[in-house]
Scaffold this motif. Structure first.
Motif, PDB file in Angstrom:
ATOM      1  N   THR A 200      70.884  51.133  41.312  1.00 45.77           N
ATOM      2  CA  THR A 200      72.226  50.639  40.956  1.00 45.77           C
ATOM      3  C   THR A 200      73.023  50.359  42.225  1.00 45.77           C
ATOM      4  O   THR A 200      74.250  50.364  42.219  1.00 45.77           O
ATOM      5  CB  THR A 200      72.967  51.668  40.071  1.00 45.77           C
ATOM      6  OG1 THR A 200      72.903  52.950  40.686  1.00 45.77           O
ATOM      7  CG2 THR A 200      72.353  51.743  38.689  1.00 45.77           C
TER       8      THR A 200
ATOM      9  N   GLN B 212      73.067  48.275  36.621  1.00 44.56           N
ATOM     10  CA  GLN B 212      73.841  49.288  35.900  1.00 44.56           C
ATOM     11  C   GLN B 212      73.619  49.167  34.390  1.00 44.56           C
ATOM     12  O   GLN B 212      73.536  50.168  33.681  1.00 44.56           O
ATOM     13  CB  GLN B 212      75.328  49.147  36.225  1.00 44.56           C
ATOM     14  CG  GLN B 212      76.209  50.232  35.615  1.00 44.56           C
ATOM     15  CD  GLN B 212      75.869  51.629  36.148  1.00 44.56           C
ATOM     16  OE1 GLN B 212      75.737  51.830  37.351  1.00 44.56           O
ATOM     17  NE2 GLN B 212      75.722  52.593  35.240  1.00 44.56           N
ATOM     18  N   ALA B 213      73.490  47.927  33.901  1.00 38.56           N
ATOM     19  CA  ALA B 213      73.234  47.728  32.467  1.00 38.56           C
ATOM     20  C   ALA B 213      71.884  48.332  32.087  1.00 38.56           C
ATOM     21  O   ALA B 213      71.721  48.908  31.002  1.00 38.56           O
ATOM     22  CB  ALA B 213      73.273  46.238  32.128  1.00 38.56           C
TER      23      ALA B 213
ATOM     24  N   TYR C  13      70.439  50.883  33.635  1.00 37.43           N
ATOM     25  CA  TYR C  13      70.627  52.343  33.662  1.00 37.43           C
ATOM     26  C   TYR C  13      71.343  52.808  32.389  1.00 37.43           C
ATOM     27  O   TYR C  13      70.922  53.784  31.749  1.00 37.43           O
ATOM     28  CB  TYR C  13      71.434  52.755  34.898  1.00 37.43           C
ATOM     29  CG  TYR C  13      71.705  54.234  34.947  1.00 37.43           C
ATOM     30  CD1 TYR C  13      70.814  55.097  35.575  1.00 37.43           C
ATOM     31  CD2 TYR C  13      72.826  54.773  34.324  1.00 37.43           C
ATOM     32  CE1 TYR C  13      71.037  56.466  35.586  1.00 37.43           C
ATOM     33  CE2 TYR C  13      73.059  56.134  34.323  1.00 37.43           C
ATOM     34  CZ  TYR C  13      72.160  56.975  34.970  1.00 37.43           C
ATOM     35  OH  TYR C  13      72.392  58.333  34.965  1.00 37.43           O
ATOM     36  N   ASP C  14      72.400  52.116  32.027  1.00 40.34           N
ATOM     37  CA  ASP C  14      73.184  52.515  30.845  1.00 40.34           C
ATOM     38  C   ASP C  14      72.331  52.480  29.581  1.00 40.34           C
ATOM     39  O   ASP C  14      72.423  53.375  28.732  1.00 40.34           O
ATOM     40  CB  ASP C  14      74.402  51.599  30.680  1.00 40.34           C
ATOM     41  CG  ASP C  14      75.432  51.808  31.791  1.00 40.34           C
ATOM     42  OD1 ASP C  14      75.372  52.853  32.468  1.00 40.34           O
ATOM     43  OD2 ASP C  14      76.283  50.914  31.981  1.00 40.34           O
TER      44      ASP C  14
ATOM     45  N   GLU D  90      71.523  55.857  27.405  1.00 37.17           N
ATOM     46  CA  GLU D  90      71.885  55.962  25.987  1.00 37.17           C
ATOM     47  C   GLU D  90      70.645  56.253  25.138  1.00 37.17           C
ATOM     48  O   GLU D  90      70.666  57.106  24.252  1.00 37.17           O
ATOM     49  CB  GLU D  90      72.546  54.662  25.528  1.00 37.17           C
ATOM     50  CG  GLU D  90      73.044  54.762  24.090  1.00 37.17           C
ATOM     51  CD  GLU D  90      73.703  53.467  23.619  1.00 37.17           C
ATOM     52  OE1 GLU D  90      73.945  52.581  24.451  1.00 37.17           O
ATOM     53  OE2 GLU D  90      73.956  53.370  22.411  1.00 37.17           O
TER      54      GLU D  90
ATOM     55  N   GLY E 168      71.777  61.955  31.401  1.00 35.31           N
ATOM     56  CA  GLY E 168      72.490  61.310  32.494  1.00 35.31           C
ATOM     57  C   GLY E 168      71.705  61.457  33.789  1.00 35.31           C
ATOM     58  O   GLY E 168      70.517  61.816  33.788  1.00 35.31           O
TER      59      GLY E 168
ATOM     60  N   HIS F 131      69.961  57.635  38.952  1.00 35.15           N
ATOM     61  CA  HIS F 131      70.424  56.485  39.714  1.00 35.15           C
ATOM     62  C   HIS F 131      69.661  56.525  41.033  1.00 35.15           C
ATOM     63  O   HIS F 131      69.404  57.592  41.572  1.00 35.15           O
ATOM     64  CB  HIS F 131      71.902  56.644  40.089  1.00 35.15           C
ATOM     65  CG  HIS F 131      72.866  56.300  39.017  1.00 35.15           C
ATOM     66  ND1 HIS F 131      73.140  55.005  38.648  1.00 35.15           N
ATOM     67  CD2 HIS F 131      73.666  57.082  38.259  1.00 35.15           C
ATOM     68  CE1 HIS F 131      74.056  55.003  37.706  1.00 35.15           C
ATOM     69  NE2 HIS F 131      74.395  56.254  37.437  1.00 35.15           N
TER      70      HIS F 131
END
Ligand code: FES
Length: 355
Positions: A86, A96-97, A99-100, A104, A109, A123
């Motif tokens: 990231t 980042q998308a 990772y997100d 989810e 996390g 990350h």
């Protein structure tokens, strides 16, 4: 003496230490930390104690090094470590998308592990593969140009017990198996070292050099670009040669195994894409200057922690690479009672807790 570790690990520890000059044995600390991680899945307090014992260091010195590098995990880690870049370039391209989406889906996390102990998410800072961004790695093997759906597919396959094939490099192994390789022992799976090959963006410079007749002085322009079959054959020949050169049984040599074909064949840029720097022509007047630094390894994190294994100290006794230099500085910090890395060198339990 710590009794946590198996006899096999102890034998491997002696083999690693034997790769370094006797008066510089503490340079073996980086591969030894990978070794203890290969048995426990992380660098536990017992692992810190083990490294300190076999190298004659104190636990604060070992803790100072272990907490400096992100590849040494300080708590139990899953079978598969999924690292999503990231950093700037990958983030701009959608890292980042990715990772997100994974966070989810997995319900975890940063640096957290799924309840079944299978997958750890993190990350990652730049993985030195910006030309393939956004990238993620699984146990340090690359998945290039990922987008959320593709990354989810990889993770879902891992959850289902599969081992998806990385975009480049060898087929996946577990994090513990990878730690053995990072400690400087060969990947012994049939043909695994020659799996995959360099990606086209990595070869772009080579293609341009070919096109414009540019080469680097000192290289043999006739050096062929090896095929996978040729790389396999060369590895087999090197192994046979090393076997033939082994001392006969009954020799009075020390009981520590000498470095052989299992010496640091860690999966650095050198072993992953040995041909990327191969020149193809030598046109006068078009040579590339060679007095600059050597090309940086692509897999920076592998090179970071495997550097000491792959580059033992030079003849002048000075550490031969940045990783070894950083380790040296850490050890000095610990000895001097300083804490340049934010680690309390007086940390008597060896956990190297950051302030
Ligand atoms: S920013 Fe992601 S690999 Fe460099």
């Amino acid at each position: 003496m710590s009794t946590t570790f198996t006899e096999e690990t102890r034998l491997r520890a002696r083999e690693i230490i034997a790769r370094y000059p006797a008066d510089r044995s503490r340079s073996a600390l980086l591969p030894l930390l990978h070794l203890v991680q290969s048995e426990e899945g992380y660098v536990s307090p017992a692992g810190v104690e083990f490294c300190a014992e076999v190298l004659g260091l104190n636990k604060a010195q070992v803790g100072a090094v272990a907490t400096f590098y992100t590849m040494y995990k300080r708590k139990p880690t899953g079978d598969y470590l999924v690292s999503v870049c990231t950093n700037t370039m990958c983030d701009v391209l959608g890292g980042q998308a990715v990772y997100d989406a994974l966070a989810e889906h997995l319900g975890v996390g940063h640096e957290e592990t799924t309840a079944d102990g299978k997958i750890t998410l993190e990350h990652a800072e730049c993985l030195a593969a910006c030309d393939y961004g956004p990238v993620m790695t699984v146990n340090y093997d690359f998945f290039d140009n990922v987008e959320p759906q593709g990354a989810l597919g990889v993770v879902q396959e891992l959850q289902a017990g599969g081992r998806p094939m990385p975009t480049r490099g060898a087929r996946l192994c577990t994090l513990k198996e990878m730690a053995v390789q990072l400690a400087g022992f060969a990947d012994e799976r049939d043909g695994a070292v020659a799996d995959g090959g360099p990606g086209e963006p990595s070869l772009r410079g080579l293609r341009l050099a070919e096109q414009h007749g540019i080469s680097v002085p000192g290289y043999d322009p006739k050096t062929p670009i090896r095929s996978k079959a040729e790389a396999d054959r060369a590895a087999a020949e090197a192994k046979a040669k090393a076997e033939a050169e082994k001392p006969a049984s009954g020799s009075t040599a020390p009981d520590v195994k000498a470095p052989d074909d299992k010496s640091p064949q860690v999966r650095t840029a050198e072993t992953r894409q040995p041909d990327a720097r191969t020149p193809v022509a030598d046109a006068p007047g078009t040579k590339v200057p060679t007095d600059g630094p050597a090309p940086a390894p692509r897999d920076a994190r592998a090179a970071e922690a495997a550097g000491a294994a792959a580059n033992p100290p030079a003849g002048d006794g000075k550490p031969a690479g940045d990783a070894a230099g950083a380790q040296e500085r850490n050890l000095k910090d610990a000895e001097a009672g300083t804490d340049a890395d934010g680690v309390d060198p007086a940390d008597a339990n060896g956990t190297g807790v950051r302030k």
